[in-house]
Motif scaffolding. Structure first.
Motif, PDB file in Angstrom:
ATOM      1  N   GLN A   1       0.833  -1.204   0.000  1.00  0.00           N
ATOM      2  CA  GLN A   1       0.000   0.000   0.000  1.00  0.00           C
ATOM      3  C   GLN A   1       0.869   1.256   0.000  1.00  0.00           C
ATOM      4  OE1 GLN A   1      -2.468  -0.511   3.445  1.00  0.00           O
ATOM      5  NE2 GLN A   1      -3.967  -1.781   2.385  1.00  0.00           N
TER       6      GLN A   1
ATOM      7  N   GLN B   1       2.373   1.748  -3.405  1.00  0.00           N
ATOM      8  CA  GLN B   1       1.375   2.242  -4.351  1.00  0.00           C
ATOM      9  C   GLN B   1       1.135   3.738  -4.137  1.00  0.00           C
ATOM     10  OE1 GLN B   1      -2.368   0.199  -4.125  1.00  0.00           O
ATOM     11  NE2 GLN B   1      -3.223   1.258  -5.887  1.00  0.00           N
ATOM     12  N   LYS B   2       1.023   4.164  -2.866  1.00  0.00           N
ATOM     13  CA  LYS B   2       0.817   5.587  -2.584  1.00  0.00           C
ATOM     14  C   LYS B   2       2.021   6.416  -3.027  1.00  0.00           C
ATOM     15  CE  LYS B   2      -2.379   5.086   1.280  1.00  0.00           C
ATOM     16  NZ  LYS B   2      -2.571   5.282   2.730  1.00  0.00           N
TER      17      LYS B   2
ATOM     18  N   GLU C   1       4.109   5.693  -5.444  1.00  0.00           N
ATOM     19  CA  GLU C   1       4.085   5.762  -6.905  1.00  0.00           C
ATOM     20  C   GLU C   1       3.053   6.785  -7.385  1.00  0.00           C
ATOM     21  OE1 GLU C   1       3.568   1.894  -8.610  1.00  0.00           O
ATOM     22  OE2 GLU C   1       5.526   1.199  -7.907  1.00  0.00           O
ATOM     23  N   GLU C   2       1.891   6.826  -6.728  1.00  0.00           N
ATOM     24  CA  GLU C   2       0.860   7.795  -7.116  1.00  0.00           C
ATOM     25  C   GLU C   2       1.358   9.224  -6.916  1.00  0.00           C
ATOM     26  OE1 GLU C   2      -2.607   6.815  -4.835  1.00  0.00           O
ATOM     27  OE2 GLU C   2      -2.982   4.970  -5.959  1.00  0.00           O
ATOM     28  N   ARG C   3       2.082   9.454  -5.810  1.00  0.00           N
ATOM     29  CA  ARG C   3       2.605  10.803  -5.568  1.00  0.00           C
ATOM     30  C   ARG C   3       3.672  11.186  -6.588  1.00  0.00           C
ATOM     31  NH1 ARG C   3       2.920  12.120   0.827  1.00  0.00           N
ATOM     32  NH2 ARG C   3       0.729  11.700   1.258  1.00  0.00           N
TER      33      ARG C   3
ATOM     34  N   ILE D   1       3.843  10.065  -9.636  1.00  0.00           N
ATOM     35  CA  ILE D   1       3.126  10.302 -10.895  1.00  0.00           C
ATOM     36  C   ILE D   1       2.472  11.685 -10.874  1.00  0.00           C
ATOM     37  CG2 ILE D   1       1.115   9.580 -12.241  1.00  0.00           C
ATOM     38  CD1 ILE D   1       1.904   6.667 -11.583  1.00  0.00           C
ATOM     39  N   GLN D   2       1.841  12.052  -9.743  1.00  0.00           N
ATOM     40  CA  GLN D   2       1.199  13.370  -9.642  1.00  0.00           C
ATOM     41  C   GLN D   2       2.222  14.494  -9.805  1.00  0.00           C
ATOM     42  OE1 GLN D   2      -1.944  14.477  -9.350  1.00  0.00           O
ATOM     43  NE2 GLN D   2      -2.772  12.405  -9.480  1.00  0.00           N
TER      44      GLN D   2
ATOM     45  N   LYS E   1      -7.235  16.864 -12.319  1.00  0.00           N
ATOM     46  CA  LYS E   1      -8.241  15.979 -11.723  1.00  0.00           C
ATOM     47  C   LYS E   1      -9.283  15.542 -12.756  1.00  0.00           C
ATOM     48  CE  LYS E   1      -7.724  18.087  -7.200  1.00  0.00           C
ATOM     49  NZ  LYS E   1      -8.349  18.941  -6.182  1.00  0.00           N
TER      50      LYS E   1
ATOM     51  N   LEU F   1      -6.141   9.167 -15.267  1.00  0.00           N
ATOM     52  CA  LEU F   1      -4.726   8.886 -15.011  1.00  0.00           C
ATOM     53  C   LEU F   1      -4.380   7.407 -15.110  1.00  0.00           C
ATOM     54  CD1 LEU F   1      -4.162  11.228 -11.938  1.00  0.00           C
ATOM     55  CD2 LEU F   1      -3.858  11.746 -14.357  1.00  0.00           C
ATOM     56  N   SER F   2      -5.325   6.570 -15.533  1.00  0.00           N
ATOM     57  CA  SER F   2      -5.065   5.127 -15.581  1.00  0.00           C
ATOM     58  C   SER F   2      -4.035   4.749 -16.640  1.00  0.00           C
ATOM     59  CB  SER F   2      -6.362   4.363 -15.823  1.00  0.00           C
ATOM     60  OG  SER F   2      -6.911   4.719 -17.072  1.00  0.00           O
TER      61      SER F   2
ATOM     62  N   LYS G   1       1.791   5.435 -16.115  1.00  0.00           N
ATOM     63  CA  LYS G   1       2.434   4.417 -15.268  1.00  0.00           C
ATOM     64  C   LYS G   1       3.849   4.852 -14.934  1.00  0.00           C
ATOM     65  CE  LYS G   1      -0.956   1.463 -15.635  1.00  0.00           C
ATOM     66  NZ  LYS G   1      -1.970   1.541 -14.659  1.00  0.00           N
TER      67      LYS G   1
END
Length: 194
Positions: free
Chosen positions: A88, A91-92, A94-96, A98-99, A118, A122-123, A126
């Motif tokens: 988890q 994953q978080k 990686e999301e940050r 990417i953002q 927003k 964003l799918s 990667k």
């Protein structure tokens, strides 16, 4: 009985029976010793324990075994929870990443407000093994084609240039321009404040 040996099989049987007979005889003579390969070794004396003591030992063994199994189960559960929380957190993270990378690409592409990201799906974006974002340019190009009003016109920056405020004139008179008596009064006020 004659000691003549007729065949090799008979000789082997005679040797084995003679050896067994010698062992039986040695055991009957010295019951606390073992005769093996012509060596005599003492036998450890056998101790006997009461049934109660044996049952206590078995109960203790059973309780330790249960504690071990419970501890092992707890360790397996803790390992699974740690792996879940680690995935988890990854994953978080990686999301940050990417953002952050998307915001950089969006500003370079001329997006007026990064909060408009927003609206994008964003799918398709990667993070690859090297830590670089893949699909960011394609996403921004698709967003620019679908909603061009979110982007600044070509040749203009997406950030607004602001002029700094004009400085206010100071109301302090330079010391060299003050008359001698005004200078002495201000000096006395200043020295009293210290």
């Amino acid at each position: 009985m004659s000691d003549e040996v007729n065949t090799p099989e008979d000789a082997t049987e005679n040797a084995i029976s003679t050896r067994h007979a010698a062992k039986r005889e040695a055991k009957s003579v010295a019951p606390n010793y073992v005769v093996d390969n012509d060596k005599t070794q003492p036998i450890a004396s056998k101790e006997t324990f009461s049934r109660e003591y044996v049952s206590e030992l078995r109960e203790e063994n059973k309780s330790w075994k249960q504690k071990y199994e419970k501890t092992l189960a707890n360790l397996v559960q803790a390992k699974e929870e740690a792996q879940t929380s680690l995935s988890q957190f990854q994953q978080k993270a990686e999301e940050r990443i990417i953002q952050a990378e998307l915001k950089t690409h969006a500003l370079q592409a001329g997006l007026i407000d990064v909060d408009d990201l927003k609206l994008a799906d964003l799918s398709s974006v990667k993070l690859n093994d090297a830590g670089c974002v893949e699909g960011a340019q394609q996403l921004l190009e698709a967003l620019k084609a679908a909603k061009p009003y979110l982007f600044a016109p070509e040749g203009k920056s997406s950030s607004y240039a602001q002029t700094p405020p004009t400085p206010k004139p100071s109301n302090i008179e330079p010391v060299k321009d003050l008359p001698r008596d005004a200078y002495e009064r201000r000096k006395a006020i200043y020295l009293r404040a210290l």
